[in-house]
Write a protein that holds these residues in place. Structure first.
Motif, PDB file in Angstrom:
ATOM      1  N   GLU A  73       0.847  -1.189   0.000  1.00  0.00           N
ATOM      2  CA  GLU A  73       0.000   0.000   0.000  1.00  0.00           C
ATOM      3  C   GLU A  73       0.885   1.243   0.000  1.00  0.00           C
ATOM      4  O   GLU A  73       2.056   1.202   0.369  1.00  0.00           O
ATOM      5  N   ARG A  74       0.279   2.381  -0.402  1.00  0.00           N
ATOM      6  CA  ARG A  74       1.071   3.588  -0.644  1.00  0.00           C
ATOM      7  C   ARG A  74       1.091   4.540   0.556  1.00  0.00           C
ATOM      8  O   ARG A  74       0.061   4.783   1.184  1.00  0.00           O
ATOM      9  N   ILE A  75       2.271   5.089   0.811  1.00  0.00           N
ATOM     10  CA  ILE A  75       2.440   6.142   1.809  1.00  0.00           C
ATOM     11  C   ILE A  75       3.098   7.333   1.124  1.00  0.00           C
ATOM     12  O   ILE A  75       4.207   7.221   0.593  1.00  0.00           O
ATOM     13  N   SER A 118      -2.068   7.743  -7.122  1.00  0.00           N
ATOM     14  CA  SER A 118      -1.262   6.722  -6.447  1.00  0.00           C
ATOM     15  C   SER A 118      -2.089   5.848  -5.517  1.00  0.00           C
ATOM     16  O   SER A 118      -1.699   4.734  -5.171  1.00  0.00           O
ATOM     17  N   GLY A 119      -3.246   6.387  -5.070  1.00  0.00           N
ATOM     18  CA  GLY A 119      -4.054   5.662  -4.099  1.00  0.00           C
ATOM     19  C   GLY A 119      -3.443   5.662  -2.713  1.00  0.00           C
ATOM     20  O   GLY A 119      -3.684   4.747  -1.917  1.00  0.00           O
ATOM     21  N   THR A 140      -9.309  13.443  -1.491  1.00  0.00           N
ATOM     22  CA  THR A 140      -8.366  12.366  -1.785  1.00  0.00           C
ATOM     23  C   THR A 140      -8.802  11.089  -1.075  1.00  0.00           C
ATOM     24  O   THR A 140      -9.772  11.077  -0.307  1.00  0.00           O
ATOM     25  N   ARG A 141      -8.032  10.029  -1.322  1.00  0.00           N
ATOM     26  CA  ARG A 141      -8.286   8.760  -0.638  1.00  0.00           C
ATOM     27  C   ARG A 141      -7.491   8.652   0.663  1.00  0.00           C
ATOM     28  O   ARG A 141      -7.489   7.599   1.302  1.00  0.00           O
ATOM     29  N   TYR A 399       2.292   3.165 -13.590  1.00  0.00           N
ATOM     30  CA  TYR A 399       1.195   2.685 -12.756  1.00  0.00           C
ATOM     31  C   TYR A 399      -0.158   2.955 -13.409  1.00  0.00           C
ATOM     32  O   TYR A 399      -0.486   4.087 -13.753  1.00  0.00           O
ATOM     33  N   LEU A 400      -0.918   1.873 -13.611  1.00  0.00           N
ATOM     34  CA  LEU A 400      -2.277   1.929 -14.168  1.00  0.00           C
ATOM     35  C   LEU A 400      -2.333   2.562 -15.558  1.00  0.00           C
ATOM     36  O   LEU A 400      -3.385   3.045 -15.973  1.00  0.00           O
ATOM     37  N   GLN A 401      -1.198   2.555 -16.282  1.00  0.00           N
ATOM     38  CA  GLN A 401      -1.183   3.131 -17.630  1.00  0.00           C
ATOM     39  C   GLN A 401      -0.484   2.177 -18.600  1.00  0.00           C
ATOM     40  O   GLN A 401       0.619   2.454 -19.073  1.00  0.00           O
TER      41      GLN A 401
END
Length: 537
Positions: A73-75, A118-119, A140-141, A399-401
């Motif tokens: 997971e992203r920080i 980035s999530g 944002t998330r 990422y995601l692309q």
């Protein structure tokens, strides 16, 4: 392919890195084992040895896990150069999470895009940056923020211990944590945001193996640096992949001391080099230029410097020679991209350093020049084409692309978008860019990002941004604007609008109003004509 450049390597540099690529966590473990009493971080407020550094990053990683972060997971790390940035990055790595290094100069709209794309679930910031961060939380998330506070009074108004916590919450005692099931070639360590030909920000997926490879390659190329003996100054921004790899990851791999410089001024850097006896400095031409402009530079003792690493833009030969004279250090110039973790080329330290050249491909790196039109035909020495690169430091993708990834990664080769040539000895040169990227003072600026904000100004009909030569920053953005029919635009008001909506280094240094823009037969703005017609900033 024949690696003709190997003949130009310094004698001690091997052609390949043969070590198995480890997770980045192994670098901390090795440094704590081999150099437990050597200083890891020193910044005037904190002085921390490697055994303490290993323990505290495990503690922070443990608290991140307690707060709910899971592997991969992203920080987001939204901090200037400081000790907490170093601790936050390495603790994120130990937690098995992915670091999203975030530019402190970003404005709210830029933050929202990066956080959402980035999530990122968590963000680590400081009290000064909270004013930017607080308004974007709802858009944002982001679930939790950890804020480095300066005063208890401020903490009372910011910290709620529900979504917003003090940095000290990550320092609570626990049994410590270090993720032990990282798969180096698969698991991401960093999601590094860059931009493409369209100017749309993309996250480069850099694995543990990508970054470990680049550090090991750099170690071999920078062979004068000795484990357990060096002091690295953090003058380059840590959020930039160049600063991150060369002044945060490489020093730990070498068991060396990291000394962050929160805010660059020529005097603060020169004073830090003298007082702390810095031995290695990763820098950029704009920094050299600023230091050399100091009239009292000769009053500083800079003799501790042994290696200066220059990247991000071409270094003027006389600047290099003058800085070497004043320090006695070797300056090596190189090349890299966010997509390659970032380093791919460097000039040898003791071999032939060719002025204007980005140098030789690193160990375990292949590079060639291909035709610009199709990218399938390798060009002979001396002929221009696109630089393409293959090696273990090349990213996993965007990422995601997947579409954008397929455009730049073909059959294992990264198509850089940079135009250049190779000489007969294997030295590479960059002469132009396919992209319209502007490099100003070491920062990458994508014209499309500025143009999209300009188009939000109600009185603008057309706008285009190009890079122009600048005497100290290398390049600077200039905007060409066509006002809407019947409208009059106040230049100062438009610049103020830009300042409110983008980082300061992106704000056009000059705006030229025109009745029309030069265009091709199909209506495409001819940027080249604008570049050729403008006057220096």
């Amino acid at each position: 392919m024949e690696k003709v450049w190997l003949k130009s390597y310094d004698q001690v540099v091997p052609p390949e890195i043969t070590r198995e690529l480890p997770p980045l966590t192994s670098f901390i473990e090795a440094a704590a084992h081999n150099y437990p009493e050597h200083t890891a971080i020193h910044d005037g407020k904190i002085s921390m040895r490697y055994r303490e550094f290993a323990a505290i990053t495990s503690k922070i990683a443990g608290n991140l896990r307690i707060h709910g972060i899971e592997k991969q997971e992203r920080i987001a790390i939204f901090l200037p150069n400081c000790s907490e940035t170093i601790l936050a990055f390495w603790s994120t790595i130990k937690a098995g999470a992915v670091g999203v290094m975030t530019n402190p100069l970003y404005m709210e709209s830029e933050l929202v895009h990066q956080f959402n794309d980035s999530g990122a679930r968590f963000v680590i910031a400081n009290e000064q940056l909270w004013a930017k961060l607080a308004p974007v939380f709802a858009n944002t998330r982001l679930e939790k923020a950890f804020i480095v506070m300066e005063t208890a009074e401020s903490a009372a108004t910011i910290i709620d211990n529900e979504r917003v916590f003090s940095w000290s919450a990550l320092l609570h005692e626990n049994s410590g944590y270090c993720c032990n099931n990282i798969k180096p070639t698969e698991d991401l360590a960093v999601l590094q945001y860059t931009g493409g030909t369209t100017g749309i920000s993309k996250g480069c997926m850099l694995t543990h193996a990508n970054l470990a490879a680049n550090v090991l390659q750099s170690e071999r190329m920078f062979h004068v640096l000795k484990p357990g003996q060096e002091k690295f100054v953090g003058v380059l921004p840590y959020f930039h992949i160049y600063g991150l790899t060369v002044t945060v990851i490489l020093p730990v791999a070498l068991g060396s001391t990291m000394i962050p410089l929160p805010r660059f001024t020529p005097k603060s850097l020169l004073n830090l080099v003298e007082t702390e006896k810095i031995t290695c400095m990763a820098s950029a031409p704009s920094i050299f230029n600023a230091c050399l402009s100091q009239k009292d530079i000769d009053s500083y003792n800079l003799s501790s410097l042994k290696l200066i690493i220059s990247g991000s833009a071409p270094l003027v030969v006389n600047q290099m020679e003058l800085f070497e004279q004043k320090t006695g250090a070797k300056i090596v110039e190189g090349y890299g991209l966010s997509e390659t973790s970032p380093v791919t080329h460097f000039n040898p330290i003791f071999g032939n350093r060719k002025p204007g050249s980005i140098g030789l491909p690193l160990p375990s790196t292949e590079a060639k020049i291909v035709d610009v039109e199709y990218g399938t035909r390798e060009m002979p020495d001396g002929e221009h084409g696109e630089i393409v690169i293959r090696g273990p430091q090349v990213m996993k993708g965007y990422y995601l692309q997947p579409g954008q990834t397929d455009l730049v990664l073909r059959d294992g080769w990264l198509y850089t978008g940079d135009i250049g040539y190779r000489d007969a000895e294997g030295y590479f040169y960059v002469t132009d860019r396919k992209k319209d990227l502007i490099i100003s003072g070491g920062y990458n600026i994508y014209p499309r990002e500025i143009e999209e904000i300009l188009f939000r100004y109600p009185k603008i009909k057309e706008a285009v941004v190009v890079g122009i030569k600048h005497p100290t920053r290398g390049e600077a953005p200039r905007a060409f604007v066509v006002p809407a029919d019947g409208a009059t635009i106040d230049r100062r008001d438009l610049i103020d609008f830009c300042r409110k909506n983008m980082a300061n280094y992106k704000v056009p240094r000059d705006i030229e109003f025109r009745d029309s823009l030069p265009k091709s037969a199909v209506g495409k703005v001819l940027r080249r004509m604008l570049r050729e017609s403008n006057r220096p900033a």
